[in-house]
Write a protein that holds these residues in place. Sequence first.
Motif, PDB file in Angstrom:
ATOM      1  N   HIS A  29     -76.426 -17.173  90.531  1.00 36.98           N
ATOM      2  CA  HIS A  29     -75.843 -18.511  90.539  1.00 36.98           C
ATOM      3  C   HIS A  29     -75.405 -18.822  89.106  1.00 36.98           C
ATOM      4  O   HIS A  29     -75.937 -18.244  88.144  1.00 36.98           O
ATOM      5  N   PRO A  30     -74.456 -19.733  88.910  1.00 37.65           N
ATOM      6  CA  PRO A  30     -73.979 -20.034  87.559  1.00 37.65           C
ATOM      7  C   PRO A  30     -75.106 -20.362  86.570  1.00 37.65           C
ATOM      8  O   PRO A  30     -75.077 -19.924  85.423  1.00 37.65           O
ATOM      9  N   GLU A  31     -76.103 -21.098  87.000  1.00 37.03           N
ATOM     10  CA  GLU A  31     -77.198 -21.472  86.099  1.00 37.03           C
ATOM     11  C   GLU A  31     -78.126 -20.297  85.777  1.00 37.03           C
ATOM     12  O   GLU A  31     -78.960 -20.397  84.877  1.00 37.03           O
ATOM     13  N   GLU A  32     -77.970 -19.170  86.487  1.00 41.40           N
ATOM     14  CA  GLU A  32     -78.803 -17.991  86.248  1.00 41.40           C
ATOM     15  C   GLU A  32     -78.113 -16.964  85.345  1.00 41.40           C
ATOM     16  O   GLU A  32     -78.702 -15.949  85.007  1.00 41.40           O
ATOM     17  N   ARG A  35     -76.472 -17.262  78.744  1.00 41.64           N
ATOM     18  CA  ARG A  35     -75.776 -18.190  77.860  1.00 41.64           C
ATOM     19  C   ARG A  35     -75.262 -17.341  76.700  1.00 41.64           C
ATOM     20  O   ARG A  35     -75.988 -17.017  75.769  1.00 41.64           O
ATOM     21  N   THR A 162     -81.647 -20.011  80.696  1.00 41.89           N
ATOM     22  CA  THR A 162     -82.256 -21.349  80.675  1.00 41.89           C
ATOM     23  C   THR A 162     -83.469 -21.448  81.579  1.00 41.89           C
ATOM     24  O   THR A 162     -84.189 -22.434  81.525  1.00 41.89           O
ATOM     25  N   SER A 163     -83.676 -20.435  82.426  1.00 46.59           N
ATOM     26  CA  SER A 163     -84.867 -20.413  83.277  1.00 46.59           C
ATOM     27  C   SER A 163     -85.454 -19.007  83.262  1.00 46.59           C
ATOM     28  O   SER A 163     -84.778 -18.041  82.899  1.00 46.59           O
TER      29      SER A 163
END
Length: 182
Positions: A29-32, A35, A162-163
């Motif tokens: 997913h984008p948040e995974e 960065r 971020t996670s």
Amino acid sequence: MSERTTHLLVDGENIDATLGGSVLGRRPHPEERPRWNRLIEHAEEMWDQPVNGLFFLAANDGMPMPFVQALLAMGYRAVPLRGEGKVVDLAIQRTAEALLDREDDVLLVSHDADFTPQMTALAETEGRRTGVIGFQEFMASSLRAVPGIEFHDLEYDVHAFTSTLPRIRIIEIDEFNPLDFI
């Protein structure tokens, strides 16, 4: 900062495939996703010198403009490639070979054994620092066998996520926190 440069060669397809196929077992997913700006920051701090971030990507189906614009905003130079075969690997190999004539340092962001000959040649140059960044447990054994290369984990050393990812790793006893497991 020194006058030397770190050339950061990013094989984004390899990192994405490893993240999706081996770490998550599905498309991230984008948040995974990493960065990527943290990678450049880590590289600058690591050897205290400017970074030339080159992000290689296959563009056979056209230019992924939103992603390219994001890379440019983070300080990368996007290297979109088109052609037959593994164009990203070929371009990174050629870039690594061209860097043999320079005194600069090199960081490869990939797990791919295809880069072992070039990274070996770069690491053999006296005074040059070389490193590989990725997920430690998926790093090609041939890359791990190259003397003089530093290894940095994309999640644990670079902090590019971020996670916390669902990875199993060997934990140094001094770093063990039982609260992570209960």
